[in-house]
Design a protein around this motif. Structure first.
Motif, PDB file in Angstrom:
ATOM      1  N   ALA A   1       0.766  -1.411   0.197  1.00  0.00           N
ATOM      2  CA  ALA A   1       0.367  -0.149   0.253  1.00  0.00           C
ATOM      3  C   ALA A   1       1.020   1.433   0.111  1.00  0.00           C
ATOM      4  O   ALA A   1       2.067   1.127   0.633  1.00  0.00           O
ATOM      5  CB  ALA A   1      -0.720  -0.353   1.129  1.00  0.00           C
ATOM      6  N   THR A   2       0.035   2.149  -0.815  1.00  0.00           N
ATOM      7  CA  THR A   2       1.166   3.815  -0.049  1.00  0.00           C
ATOM      8  C   THR A   2      -0.438   4.769   0.543  1.00  0.00           C
ATOM      9  O   THR A   2      -1.478   4.660   0.250  1.00  0.00           O
ATOM     10  CB  THR A   2       1.364   5.006  -2.116  1.00  0.00           C
ATOM     11  N   ALA A   3       0.387   5.099   1.628  1.00  0.00           N
ATOM     12  CA  ALA A   3      -0.396   6.006   2.761  1.00  0.00           C
ATOM     13  C   ALA A   3       0.266   6.807   2.876  1.00  0.00           C
ATOM     14  O   ALA A   3       1.665   7.413   2.869  1.00  0.00           O
ATOM     15  CB  ALA A   3      -0.526   4.932   3.908  1.00  0.00           C
TER      16      ALA A   3
ATOM     17  N   LEU B   1       0.267   6.028  10.178  1.00  0.00           N
ATOM     18  CA  LEU B   1       0.483   5.868   9.027  1.00  0.00           C
ATOM     19  C   LEU B   1      -1.527   5.620   8.827  1.00  0.00           C
ATOM     20  O   LEU B   1      -2.017   4.290   9.727  1.00  0.00           O
ATOM     21  CB  LEU B   1       1.271   4.596   8.579  1.00  0.00           C
ATOM     22  N   ASN B   2      -1.605   6.430   7.664  1.00  0.00           N
ATOM     23  CA  ASN B   2      -3.261   6.238   7.988  1.00  0.00           C
ATOM     24  C   ASN B   2      -3.450   5.402   6.581  1.00  0.00           C
ATOM     25  O   ASN B   2      -4.252   5.357   6.192  1.00  0.00           O
ATOM     26  CB  ASN B   2      -3.846   7.529   7.113  1.00  0.00           C
TER      27      ASN B   2
ATOM     28  N   ARG C   1      -6.862  -3.806   6.394  1.00  0.00           N
ATOM     29  CA  ARG C   1      -8.022  -3.322   6.071  1.00  0.00           C
ATOM     30  C   ARG C   1      -7.336  -3.110   4.303  1.00  0.00           C
ATOM     31  O   ARG C   1      -7.719  -3.274   3.158  1.00  0.00           O
ATOM     32  CB  ARG C   1      -8.914  -2.161   5.625  1.00  0.00           C
ATOM     33  N   GLN C   2      -6.160  -2.491   4.699  1.00  0.00           N
ATOM     34  CA  GLN C   2      -5.551  -2.152   3.243  1.00  0.00           C
ATOM     35  C   GLN C   2      -4.686  -3.699   2.865  1.00  0.00           C
ATOM     36  O   GLN C   2      -3.701  -2.811   1.583  1.00  0.00           O
ATOM     37  CB  GLN C   2      -5.181  -1.078   2.895  1.00  0.00           C
TER      38      GLN C   2
ATOM     39  N   LEU D   1       5.845   4.299   1.312  1.00  0.00           N
ATOM     40  CA  LEU D   1       5.233   2.883   1.100  1.00  0.00           C
ATOM     41  C   LEU D   1       5.287   1.371   1.933  1.00  0.00           C
ATOM     42  O   LEU D   1       6.560   1.780   2.134  1.00  0.00           O
ATOM     43  CB  LEU D   1       6.284   2.532  -0.184  1.00  0.00           C
ATOM     44  N   VAL D   2       4.408   0.327   1.709  1.00  0.00           N
ATOM     45  CA  VAL D   2       4.384  -0.451   2.993  1.00  0.00           C
ATOM     46  C   VAL D   2       4.997  -1.275   1.260  1.00  0.00           C
ATOM     47  O   VAL D   2       4.525  -1.588   0.643  1.00  0.00           O
ATOM     48  CB  VAL D   2       3.245  -0.455   3.393  1.00  0.00           C
TER      49      VAL D   2
END
Length: 293
Positions: free
Chosen positions: A131-133, A149-150, A154-155, A273-274
């Motif tokens: 994910a990109t947050a 991190l938002n 769920r993401q 970036l995760v």
């Protein structure tokens, strides 16, 4: 009682002299006018020369009077132009201020665009992005270094996943909620990252100090020849961080420790970036049953 009779001019000596000189000037003027008329009639050339001489004598006075009249006539225009120019200057200053604000916004947008482009290139080059947050906050003034991190499970964000920015590693996910996650930053005292030196592959350990810097310890204690500017990247050891992610650059070396500065400062950018863990923990094998079917 009858009103007093009006006083005659002779009652005042000043009035008498004024009346006398008035008659004198009137008679003299009449004589001069008559002489000039006669001269113009009977001797025009002499009258022309005299007129030219009078013009030469009275020219400076006429010039001064003309300039004064021109200045008086132009005064309303000058005053109008002054207020018009002042109003125009105020409008131009306001336009400059507005343009300055637009330039500042444009520069901020340009910086953000460059960061996002670098992050997108990193995303495209990463084979396992999650994910990109946005990093909504970080604890820069505490000895414990965390960031929020938002994005959460769920993401697809889970504990143990590495977090990086456009220029290098940020940390790892410590815990994840439904839509937010807490990131353990590199500078936290509990953060330990296996790294290697790019110029020769020397393995080392980068651990946080709680002040935003990293302490580097070579795996081979006999070889601690770090130099200022040495680039450190992840080695891939440990199973969390994939190899070759930029981590830090060496700042200085003391007698006992080597200090390095992380390439990514969480307070200086917005998005992160995760990634998936490099070698996720394998599930424990199920015990074999001794009973035969």
């Amino acid at each position: 009682m009858a009103a007093p009779a009006p006083r005659r001019p002779g009652f005042s000596r000043r009035a008498q002299w004024g009346l006398f000189w008035g008659y004198v000037f009137l008679v003299a003027g009449s004589l001069i006018a008559a002489g000039m008329l006669a001269l113009a009639t009977f001797d025009p050339s002499t009258f022309g020369a005299l007129r030219l001489a009078v013009s030469e004598v009275t020219a400076p006075l006429s010039t001064g009077v003309a300039m004064a009249g021109s200045a008086i006539n132009s005064t309303p225009a000058v005053v109008s132009d002054y207020f018009l120019v002042r109003t125009r200057n105020e409008e131009l200053r306001k336009e400059i201020d507005d343009m300055h604000a637009l330039i500042v916004r444009a520069r901020a947008i340009s910086v953000e665009n460059r960061r996002l482009k670098r992050l997108m290139r990193t995303y495209d080059q990463t084979v396992d992005p999650v994910a990109t947050a946005r990093l909504v906050s970080s604890s820069a003034s505490s000895t414990r270094r965390y960031a929020i991190l938002n994005a959460g499970f769920r993401q697809g964000v889970h504990a143990g996943q590495p977090v990086r920015g456009p220029d290098g590693l940020i940390g790892r996910i410590l815990e994840a909620g439904p839509d937010t996650a807490r990131v353990l930053l590199l500078g936290d005292p509990e953060s330990i990252v296996p790294v290697r030196r790019t110029r020769d592959g020397l393995p080392a350990i980068a651990s946080g100090r709680g002040d935003g810097l990293l302490e580097i310890k070579a795996a081979n204690l006999a070889d601690g020849s770090f130099k200022e500017g040495d680039l450190l990247v992840t080695s891939g050891t440990g199973g969390i961080y994939g190899p070759n992610i930029p981590v830090a650059t060496v700042m200085s070396r003391t007698r006992d420790t080597v200090l390095a500065k992380p390439l990514e400062i969480p307070d200086s950018f917005d998005y992160a970036l995760v990634q998936k863990a490099y070698l996720p923990a394998a599930a424990a094998p199920e015990p074999k049953s001794d009973q035969k079917p």
